[in-house]
Scaffold this motif. Structure first.
Motif, short mmCIF file in Angstrom:
data_model
loop_
_atom_site.label_atom_id
_atom_site.label_comp_id
_atom_site.label_asym_id
_atom_site.label_seq_id
_atom_site.Cartn_x
_atom_site.Cartn_y
_atom_site.Cartn_z
N UNK A 207 0.83 -1.21 0.00
CA UNK A 207 0.00 0.00 0.00
C UNK A 207 0.86 1.25 0.00
N UNK A 208 1.94 1.22 0.76
CA UNK A 208 2.81 2.40 0.80
C UNK A 208 3.48 2.61 -0.54
N UNK A 209 3.90 1.51 -1.19
CA UNK A 209 4.54 1.64 -2.50
C UNK A 209 3.53 2.16 -3.54
N UNK A 212 2.75 5.92 -3.67
CA UNK A 212 3.80 6.89 -4.01
C UNK A 212 3.65 7.49 -5.40
N UNK A 213 2.67 7.04 -6.15
CA UNK A 213 2.37 7.65 -7.44
C UNK A 213 3.58 7.68 -8.36
#
Ligand code: ZN
Length: 259
Positions: A207-209, A212-213
Motif C-alpha cells: 500500500x505504501x509503494x 507513491x504515485x
C-alpha cells in the motif's frame, strides 16, 4: 449493590489437561501479541486454538474482552458444533461470526491447530483491491500464489457460510477475505501468528509503494517463482524460532496472560 469485575476470573489450571492448558497459554499470548503489534480491532475478530487432546473442540475469546485483557483461564471452550463446554463467570459469550469462521476451518482441516483472523487497515485495504497481494517485496513472495480469496457475502453469521468458506480456503493456509480482512491457519498458534505478521507487513509495504504515485519495480516472473519456491520448501517451520522470544517479551511486561 455488588459490582462484579468481569476480569476477575478464577484460574482453571489443574482442572484442564496439561495439553489444553498449554494451548490456552499460547493462545492468550497470541491475543496479547496481536494487540501489541497493532493487529487488533478492539473486541472484534478472533484467534482460536484447537484443543490438542480433544480435536472436536477449540478455544476462543469471550466476546467483550479486549485482546490486551485475555488470559489463559478466560478463553471459552466450544465444540465444532457450537456447544459451549466452558465459559468463565463473565457477561461475555460466544461471538456468532467468530464461531462460524473458525468452526468452518476446524471441521474441514484436521491439520489446523491455530487460526488467526484480523481486520487491520492494511489487510482490509488489500482485501478491497482487485489485484490482491502482489509480489512486490521479498516478504510478499512468501505468500504469493498461496493465498485463497473468499468473496464477501455479509458478516459470517449464517451456518451455510461455513461450507462456502471451507471451499474457498481448500488446502491453503492463508486467506484474504475480500472487503473484510485476513486469515491464517497454522499447525500451531505460533505459526498462524507469524504468518499473519508477515502478510500484514507485506500488505503495508504494498500500500505504501502504491501510494507513491510512481512506477513500481515488479520482480520478474522467474525471480518471483524462485523466491516463492524458496519459502515453500524452507528448512524450518515459522513460529518455532520466534515464539519463545515473543513469550519472553510478554513475560517481562504482561505476565498475567498466563493466569
Ligand atoms: Zn471479521
Amino acid at each position: 449493590m455488588t459490582v462484579v469485575n468481569p476480569l476477575d476470573i478464577a484460574p482453571i489450571q489443574g482442572s484442564v489437561s496439561a495439553a489444553e492448558w498449554q494451548a490456552r497459554v499460547d493462545l492468550a499470548a497470541c491475543y496479547r501479541l496481536c494487540d501489541r503489534y497493532g493487529m487488533s480491532d478492539m473486541i472484534y475478530t478472533h484467534i482460536t486454538a484447537r484443543v490438542p487432546d480433544a480435536p472436536d473442540q477449540f478455544l476462543i475469546n469471550p466476546n467483550g474482552m479486549l485482546f490486551s485483557e485475555i488470559t489463559a483461564s478466560s478463553l471459552l471452550k466450544v465444540t465444532i458444533e457450537g456447544d459451549i463446554l466452558y465459559r468463565p463467570d463473565t457477561p461475555y459469550g460466544l461471538h456468532p461470526a467468530g464461531f462460524t469462521i473458525h468452526s468452518s476451518i476446524y471441521r474441514a482441516r484436521p491439520d489446523a491447530m491455530g487460526v488467526m483472523h484480523t481486520h487491520t487497515v492494511a489487510g482490509m485495504a488489500v482485501s478491497a483491491l482487485k489485484c490482491g497481494l502482489l509480489p512486490l517485496t521479498q516478504t510478499a513472495t512468501r505468500f504469493y500464489g498461496r493465498i485463497a480469496y473468499h468473496d464477501f457475502r455479509g458478516p459470517e453469521r449464517d451456518p451455510s457460510e461455513r461450507e462456502a468458506l471451507a471451499r474457498s480456503i481448500g488446502r491453503h493456509n492463508y486467506c484474504i477475505l475480500r472487503n473484510h480482512g485476513m486469515l491464517t491457519i497454522g499447525e500451531s498458534v505460533a505459526e498462524a501468528f507469524i504468518a499473519m505478521w508477515g502478510m500484514e507487513r507485506a500488505c503495508q509495504a504494498q500500500l505504501q509503494a502504491m501510494a507513491c504515485n510512481t512506477e513500481l519495480e515488479m520482480p520478474s516472473e522467474d525471480v518471483v517463482a524462485k523466491s516463492c519456491a524458496t519459502y515453500e520448501h524452507g528448512s524450518r517451520r515459522y513460529g518455532l524460532l520466534e515464539w519463545p522470544g515473543l513469550l519472553r517479551q510478554l513475560d517481562r511486561t504482561d505476565p498475567d496472560f498466563r493466569s
